[in-house]
Design a protein around this motif. Structure first.
Motif, PDB file in Angstrom:
ATOM      1  N   SER A   9     -93.680  37.728  28.061  1.00 27.34           N
ATOM      2  CA  SER A   9     -93.777  38.996  28.789  1.00 27.34           C
ATOM      3  C   SER A   9     -94.209  38.718  30.222  1.00 27.34           C
ATOM      4  N   ILE A  10     -93.812  39.591  31.121  1.00 28.83           N
ATOM      5  CA  ILE A  10     -94.259  39.492  32.511  1.00 28.83           C
ATOM      6  C   ILE A  10     -95.759  39.730  32.587  1.00 28.83           C
ATOM      7  N   GLU A  11     -96.235  40.733  31.827  1.00 26.90           N
ATOM      8  CA  GLU A  11     -97.652  41.098  31.877  1.00 26.90           C
ATOM      9  C   GLU A  11     -98.560  39.956  31.432  1.00 26.90           C
ATOM     10  N   ILE A  33     -85.108  32.086  41.620  1.00 29.57           N
ATOM     11  CA  ILE A  33     -85.920  32.143  40.405  1.00 29.57           C
ATOM     12  C   ILE A  33     -85.830  33.527  39.771  1.00 29.57           C
ATOM     13  N   TYR A  34     -85.674  33.527  38.438  1.00 28.37           N
ATOM     14  CA  TYR A  34     -85.643  34.770  37.669  1.00 28.37           C
ATOM     15  C   TYR A  34     -86.530  34.607  36.433  1.00 28.37           C
ATOM     16  N   TYR A  35     -87.024  35.740  35.949  1.00 27.10           N
ATOM     17  CA  TYR A  35     -87.782  35.766  34.703  1.00 27.10           C
ATOM     18  C   TYR A  35     -87.059  36.689  33.724  1.00 27.10           C
ATOM     19  N   LEU A  67     -97.499  34.233  44.471  1.00 24.92           N
ATOM     20  CA  LEU A  67     -96.288  34.404  43.665  1.00 24.92           C
ATOM     21  C   LEU A  67     -96.561  35.349  42.502  1.00 24.92           C
ATOM     22  N   HIS A  68     -97.691  35.136  41.830  1.00 25.24           N
ATOM     23  CA  HIS A  68     -98.038  35.971  40.681  1.00 25.24           C
ATOM     24  C   HIS A  68     -98.185  37.437  41.101  1.00 25.24           C
ATOM     25  N   LYS A  69     -98.778  37.671  42.255  1.00 28.96           N
ATOM     26  CA  LYS A  69     -98.935  39.036  42.750  1.00 28.96           C
ATOM     27  C   LYS A  69     -97.580  39.674  43.001  1.00 28.96           C
TER      28      LYS A  69
END
Length: 347
Positions: A9-11, A33-35, A67-69
């Motif tokens: 999950s992204i979260e 980049i993709y998720y 990046l995480h933000k």
């Protein structure tokens, strides 16, 4: 390259997760980049395989926190992409995280990873190899020399009998699971809490009991292996010692274990060499070996963590080395389209 990271999950992502620092390294080397998560695949009537992917801005980042933000912010967008237009699908989900609340999601990566590899995408680790590693029983396929004495059973009588023959005690844990959940040390078959431990762990399925290795009190060593060999950069190995908190048998960082520098010994390298043939056979591009003494406690083939800490400790760009290895694989694949995904994964 267009690189997709498949995650739970992204979260659930965090700034210093290995996936985050790999994405950071890839972006800074000029890649897209993709998720994607378990619910994002679409197989259309014309047999085209699509993904609904979260894309990051094509920007260079200095810190994984930034990046995480952005990953959790308004700068991302969702794109529907034909899998055939991708270069790499990096399977970085932990099936055990989904095994109970959404079991349908646990092995989606391996399922659709196979379809992606059929469409010419490099998939790491190899999905057919990962399908073999759905629980800790996979570990029994490695040489006996590197494994602690082990029993797998759902019978408490069998487990008590096994403990009787282990003068230093045993570690009991679920056969299916990760992250140190429901891991217990039992000293004797008459331990007062053995029945409670058995009830807690057996509710999740089969149990695995391993002879306790006293050196584990000082922690285990997480050693990254890439393409079947210890990940090394400029004479520095991607390795750290995970030291358990006081009174804790687990060394996992998320249960207050601490990470320390470690000198990689000839014994550790010998252990890694013994498991290399099977890792290559199964197409395991990037894995984490958890070593105590001359034994391996676990082989993490799904989401080995710790790469950020290792990079900071040794001032070595281990994530960049991983992405560079993928770049080389892409060049090989472009020159030889007939090479199998499994062979390419560990080339």
């Amino acid at each position: 390259m267009r690189i997709v990271f498949f995650i739970n999950s992204i979260e659930g992502e965090a700034p210093h997760f290995t996936t985050t620092v790999l994405a950071l390294a890839a972006l800074n080397r000029g890649h897209e980049i993709y998720y994607v998560t378990p619910g994002d695949f679409v197989l259309r009537p014309d047999d085209s395989l699509m993904v609904r992917a979260v894309s990051l801005p094509r920007a260079k980042y200095k810190k994984p926190e930034t990046l995480h933000k952005d990953l959790h912010g308004d700068g991302t967008k969702i794109e529907t992409i034909d899998v055939a237009d991708l270069d790499v699908l990096f399977l970085r989900n932990d099936p055990s995280d989904d095994a109970y609340e959404r079991p349908w999601a646990a092995h989606v990566g391996a399922m659709f990873g196979r379809l992606a590899s059929e469409r010419g995408v490099l998939v790491v680790n190899d999905p057919d190899g990962l399908a073999l590693a759905q629980n800790k029983l996979y570990f029994q396929g490695f040489p006996e020399r590197v494994r602690p004495e082990t029993l797998i059973s759902k019978s408490i009588d069998e487990i008590k009998s096994f403990i009787e023959n282990q003068p230093k005690g045993v570690i009991v844990k679920p056969l299916q699971g990760s992250g140190g959940k429901n891991v217990f040390k039992v000293d004797t078959p008459t331990d007062a809490n053995l029945n409670q431990i058995f009830e807690a762990v057996s509710g999740e399925g089969y149990l695995i009991a391993q002879g306790y290795i006293p050196e584990a009190k000082s922690g285990d060593v997480r050693l990254f292996v890439m393409n079947g060999k210890p990940l090394e950069l400029g004479g520095k190995f991607a390795a750290l010692r995970r030291v358990p908190a006081k009174g804790e048998v687990r060394s996992n960082i998320h249960v207050q274990g601490t990470a320390e520098k470690v000198k990689v010994t000839d014994t550790m390298l010998e252990v890694a060499e013994l498991v290399r043939p099977k890792l290559i056979q199964d197409g395991m591009f990037l894995v984490g070996l958890d070593i105590v003494g001359d034994k391996i406690l676990e082989i993490n083939v799904y989401t080995p963590g710790g790469l950020w800490s290792m990079s900071q400790m040794y001032e070595a760009d281990f994530p960049g080395a991983v992405i560079e290895a993928l770049e080389r694989k892409r060049e090989v694949h472009a020159a030889n389209r007939t090479i199998s995904n499994r062979a390419l994964a560990t080339l």
